[in-house]
Design a protein around this motif. Structure first.
Motif, short mmCIF file in Angstrom:
data_model
loop_
_atom_site.label_atom_id
_atom_site.label_comp_id
_atom_site.label_asym_id
_atom_site.label_seq_id
_atom_site.Cartn_x
_atom_site.Cartn_y
_atom_site.Cartn_z
N ASN A 158 5.10 -5.56 -0.06
CA ASN A 158 5.51 -4.58 0.78
C ASN A 158 6.99 -4.79 1.07
N TRP A 159 7.72 -3.71 0.54
CA TRP A 159 8.95 -3.56 0.61
C TRP A 159 9.44 -2.72 1.79
N PRO A 161 12.23 -0.56 2.90
CA PRO A 161 13.39 -0.17 2.34
C PRO A 161 14.63 -0.15 3.22
N GLU A 183 8.90 3.82 6.00
CA GLU A 183 7.89 3.79 4.98
C GLU A 183 7.87 2.80 4.21
N GLU A 185 7.17 0.65 0.75
CA GLU A 185 7.13 0.58 -0.57
C GLU A 185 6.18 -0.51 -1.49
N GLN A 186 5.41 0.01 -2.32
CA GLN A 186 4.89 -1.47 -3.09
C GLN A 186 5.61 -1.87 -4.27
N ARG A 187 6.18 -3.02 -4.18
CA ARG A 187 6.86 -3.72 -5.26
C ARG A 187 6.29 -5.08 -5.95
N LYS A 292 -0.27 6.06 -7.10
CA LYS A 292 0.50 5.15 -6.51
C LYS A 292 1.59 5.78 -5.53
N ARG A 293 1.72 6.95 -5.67
CA ARG A 293 2.76 7.75 -4.90
C ARG A 293 1.93 8.00 -3.60
N GLY A 295 0.36 6.04 -1.82
CA GLY A 295 0.53 5.01 -0.73
C GLY A 295 -0.74 4.34 -0.29
#
Length: 877
Positions: A158-159, A161, A183, A185-187, A292-293, A295
């Motif tokens: 979980n990134w 940002p 929010e 992001e997945q990385r 993936k968008r 979330g």
RNA sequence: GCGGACGUGGCGAAACUGGUAGACGCAAGGGACUUAAAAUCCCUCGAUGGCAACGUUGUGCGGGUUCGAGUCCCGCCGUCCGCACCA
């Protein structure tokens, strides 16, 4: 009566100084008395303590002072959870170095805590940001690495940002970073992990042994660990339909019994087979990208429709080679659980049912509830997940679910596919390894070096700690360590070639996962613990903190203790024997007519009858009194502990925090409540100082037998002693305090008695002396300063903080007579007072002779008399 | 949706393993002291009827078990908390 007021502002610092000078709260590790370890969760040094801290530490201090008086060697330390992002945020905002900011805050908060009069052993104070602490954390990290409990692996992370860092799953709330609110992001990144999943089974099983933990916390951890038993199933794939001739697909299921109700297979969008198929299928690739968008935010999941994409791949049913199942990619299948693939049985799983209803794949019920006719049992919109008998399932028909599960497992374990069994019994956990990498400066450096030739090389023990460099700047986002060339570039400890340091620092939850161990011997410079000492002082007998740490901190600490056990630093697996989660401090909210929040200090409340209204002090404009909420800066409904202690004193604040509500529930801070507490402080002082000069000296021995009123007073004294002790033992501070209010009321009557009995009657005087000596010791854990003042005024030499807890005289808890309530047909009609040893026949006779009983029975004879010994009598007419 | 906790006066709450419901505190009302105020002290304080003694009723709602239920059981309603597509 003296009307001299007790001056907390003068008295409290004076006693604090005396406690300090005599160093009475320091704990010696070689103390032969039995140990008792009381700990409150240490604070993050934000700069100011808040009322939540006051409540938390007041509770812990009551326990500490009580246990000390009961003869225990009490360990009650304090420290600082000093690493973390706010220090960096402050650095960015105010151009102050995180270290300077943190230590300033520690100094300020320490002064505040000192003003509370807590019985802490400050000689054990630790700050997790201090190299003398994190040095040992680094050493243990290397021990864990060697033991296979720490590892570096690629992981979906979980990134955040905004904070530019990785967050643990637990730090993602509703898809947003727990601090930044951004929010997430997945990385995919290389990360350091602690292998907490190696202990999944044990962490779960031992929850049952934690009987002094709140049920609620145990349930939360149990869910978090999330054990489920099931079957790993390998489905054969039709190789003509797979992108590279793949032969099989493995799924995990807890419902192998429903195999004959299967309608489709589904892959997670992140599943390798999905990725491979998408390579030659742009439409599928687009579908996966869309998933993936979306979330994982809770809000989206709640409302998101089940969606799928048929890959064209066909799977073969394990019990029927001619039965093909379509393989979809579906947005509701998680890669992180099981194998990232499922078989769908729509009749008995709501998600699968929603899915087939959208794509018209149909459903076949295979479990029929008892009492339903299998011939007419159909599923339309609601899946059936209850018990029943198998139908439409060939050789399983008629079995109950458990039998069917067993039968499927038995048969498929023997079958093979590609030399491996088709089915394998498995236990899966929801718990995942603990990602500890943070791309941050203000944290404990991970002590390894990356070398092109040697790979990951631990920093040699002699070179620890790997200290954080001081010369860093925060003018750009991201990790300052990454761009600090001088710090980063080092020779490889193994081969000497140019290499570079790991720039990730540890999650601050690592720091707090073992501080309670370090407190047992913080002076050991050579090792994280002195095992003999740690093993003697641990586990923590009573830990107190907020329920918000029910999962994260407590689970990590349980893991860490196990890891420290394996690496030889301690000899136990559970760190906290007793755990208590205290409630929050809440307060009314106030806002102006334009909606702007105002603080309690800015307003004036007036009441007429039941109506309360508020006005702004500065302008007199009306203020709306709003709902009661957790104290927060945004609603401005906070009160500052400094202000409270300044105006009322620490004792008043402590007393009020403990008095109104049960400690596990929220307490409402109110001006009126504080007034009540401060009134009580003054009342006790007045009472004691009035009585003191008329009492016989401390330790006066008098024969009190045969003196009725002395005995009555002594009985109440000892009953109160027993009740208050019991209340503290059970952490029921509010009820303990209620007993003290009552007792003070009684003593007030004794002292106010116009006959002046306690002054003139030496026997009664001695009973009164005993009552006061006990009262002051009972009050001391909650209001230590006032108690010292009273103790001295009663003529005692030493400190009440060092006095023994009084002993209950058991004989005084039972009286010669008892008052029994009398009921007729369950309704109370009167009382009888009768000898304690009266027989049931005597009681019965006495009860039936009562006029009220005769009247209630209307002249009819009693059918039955129920005598509950020592409790009640019920006459049945 | 799942899990947990809880529901008692105007308010915060007591009531141990089923046994006097509302301890204790806050608020409110009345009174004493005071030139006055603060502080302090005394009285009242679930609802309802009665001049009163006292009666009736009352622990979210509806049932049940029991001599007796705030407490136990079944079914609802409501509030709060936690988890949440975990196969």
């Amino acid at each position: 009566m003296t009307s001299q007021r007790y001056n907390a502002r003068e008295s409290e610092p004076r006693w604090q100084k005396i406690w300090d000078e005599r160093d009475i709260f320091a704990t010696r590790n070689d103390d032969p008395k039995p140990k008792y370890y009381v700990l409150e969760m240490f604070p993050y040094p934000s700069g100011r303590i808040h009322m939540g801290h006051v409540r938390n530490y007041a509770m812990g201090d009551v326990v500490a002072r009580y246990k000390r008086a009961k003869g225990f060697s009490v360990l009650h330390p304090m420290g600082w959870d000093a690493f973390g992002m706010p220090a960096e945020n402050a650095a960015m905002a105010n151009k102050v170095h995180p270290k300077a900011w943190t230590y300033q805050n520690i100094a300020a908060m320490k002064a505040q805590l000192k003003s509370m009069g807590l019985s802490l052993d400050w000689s054990r104070e630790i700050a997790t940001c201090d190299p003398s602490y994190y040095k040992h954390q680094q050493a243990m990290f290397l021990d864990f690495l060697k033991a296979g409990l720490a590892e570096r692996k690629l992981g979906g992370v979980n990134w955040d940002p905004v904070d530019q860092t990785v967050l643990a799953n637990e730090q993602v709330i509703d898809g947003r970073g727990w601090r930044s609110g951004a929010e997430v992001e997945q990385r995919e990144m290389m990360q350091w992990y602690f292998a907490i999943t190696k202990f999944s089974d044990d962490l779960l099983a031992k929850l049952d042994t934690l009987t002094r933990w709140p049920e609620k916390v145990r349930v939360m951890q149990q869910k978090w660990i999330g054990r489920s038993e099931g079957l790993a199933l390998r489905f054969a794939l039709d190789p003509h339909t797979t992108p590279q001739g793949e032969q099989e697909l493995e799924v995990f299921t807890t419902r192998p019994d429903t195999l004959f109700g299967a309608k489709f297979m589904a892959l997670s969008p992140d599943h390798p087979l999905a990725t491979a198929t998408a390579a030659n299928n742009p439409a599928l690739a687009e579908f996966i990208a869309e998933c993936k968008r979306q979330g994982t935010a809770a809000k989206i999941i709640e409302t998101a429709e089940k969606q799928g994409f048929d890959t064209g791949i066909r799977a073969i049913h394990p019990f029927d080679p001619s039965w093909q199942l379509p393989v979809y990619v579906a947005n509701f299948v998680l890669m992180s659980y099981g194998t990232g693939a499922i078989f769908g049985c729509p009749a008995h799983d709501q998600r699968d049912l929603d899915f087939v209803n959208k794509y018209g794949l149909g459903n076949t019920p295979v479990v029929c509830p008892d009492g339903q006719d299998p011939a007419t049992f159909v599923i339309t919109d609601t899946a059936y997940d209850g018990d029943g008998k198998m139908i439409n399932s060939r050789f399983l028909d008629g079995m109950i679910i458990a039998e069917a599960k067993e039968e499927v497992a038995r048969r498929l374990e023997r079958e093979t596919i590609g030399n491996r069994a088709v089915a394998e019994r498995q236990v899966k956990f929801r718990l995942r390894d603990w990602g500890i990498s943070r791309q941050r400066y203000w944290g404990c450096p991970i002590p390894v070096v990356h070398c092109e030739d040697c790979g990951i090389v631990p920093v040699p023990a002699a070179e620890l700690p790997v200290k954080l460099p001081d010369d860093v700047s925060f003018d750009r986002p991201g990790n300052p360590l990454l761009r600090h060339e001088a710090w980063r570039n080092v020779p490889c400890p193994r081969c000497g070639k140019p290499a570079h340091r790991e720039t990730d620092t540890m999650d601050t939850f690592v720091d707090s996962s073992w501080y309670f161990v370090r407190f047992t011997d913080p002076w050991n410079e050579d090792a994280p613990t002195t095992p003999a000492v740690a093993n003697k002082m641990l586990p923590v007998d009573q830990y107190i903190g907020g329920v918000e740490h029910a999962i994260l901190h407590l689970l990590y600490s349980r893991f860490f203790t196990r890891a420290m056990q394996i690496t030889g630093h301690v000899a136990m697996d559970e760190p906290f024997d007793g755990m208590f989660t205290q409630g929050m401090v809440v307060h009314e909210t106030y806002r102006k007519t334009d909606g702007e929040w105002v603080t309690p200090a800015e307003i004036k409340i007036s009441a007429t009858g039941d109506k309360r209204s508020a006005t702004l002090l500065s302008t007199g404009e009306p203020i709306e009194i709003g709902s009661i909420e957790k104290m927060s800066k945004s609603k401005r409904n906070t009160v500052d502990p400094d202000d409270i202690i300044d105006t009322y004193g620490a004792d008043t604040a402590r007393w009020f925090m403990l008095s109104d509500s049960p400690p596990d529930r929220d307490v409402i801070w109110s001006e009126e409540g504080v007034q009540g507490a401060t009134r009580f402080v003054q009342r006790v002082w007045r009472l004691v100082s009035t009585a003191a000069k008329n009492l016989p000296g401390p330790g006066t021995q008098v024969d009190m037998s045969g003196h009725a009123s002395a005995k009555a007073l002594r009985m109440q004294t000892h009953q109160t002693l027993a009740d208050v002790s019991n209340g503290i033992e059970r952490l029921r501070f509010n009820t303990a305090i209620a007993k003290l209010y009552t007792f003070v009321g009684t003593l007030h009557e004794v002292v106010d008695d116009p006959t002046g009995n306690y002054r003139t009657d030496p026997v009664y005087g001695a009973a009164t002396r005993e009552a006061f000596d006990i009262l002051v010791r009972l009050i001391a854990p909650m209001m230590p300063h006032l108690a010292e003042e009273c103790w001295a005024s009663l003529g005692h030499e030493g400190l009440v903080s060092q006095a023994d807890w009084p002993e209950v005289e058991a004989a005084l808890l039972v009286s010669d007579t008892m008052t029994l309530p009398v009921q007729v047909n369950g309704k109370k009609r009167g009382d009888i007072v009768i000898g304690r040893t009266a027989s049931n026949q005597e009681i019965e006779a006495a009860v039936l002779a009562l006029d009220v009983v005769k009247t209630a029975l209307n002249g009819k004879p009693a059918r039955k008399v129920i005598v509950v010994p020592q409790r009640i009598v019920n006459v049945v007419g």
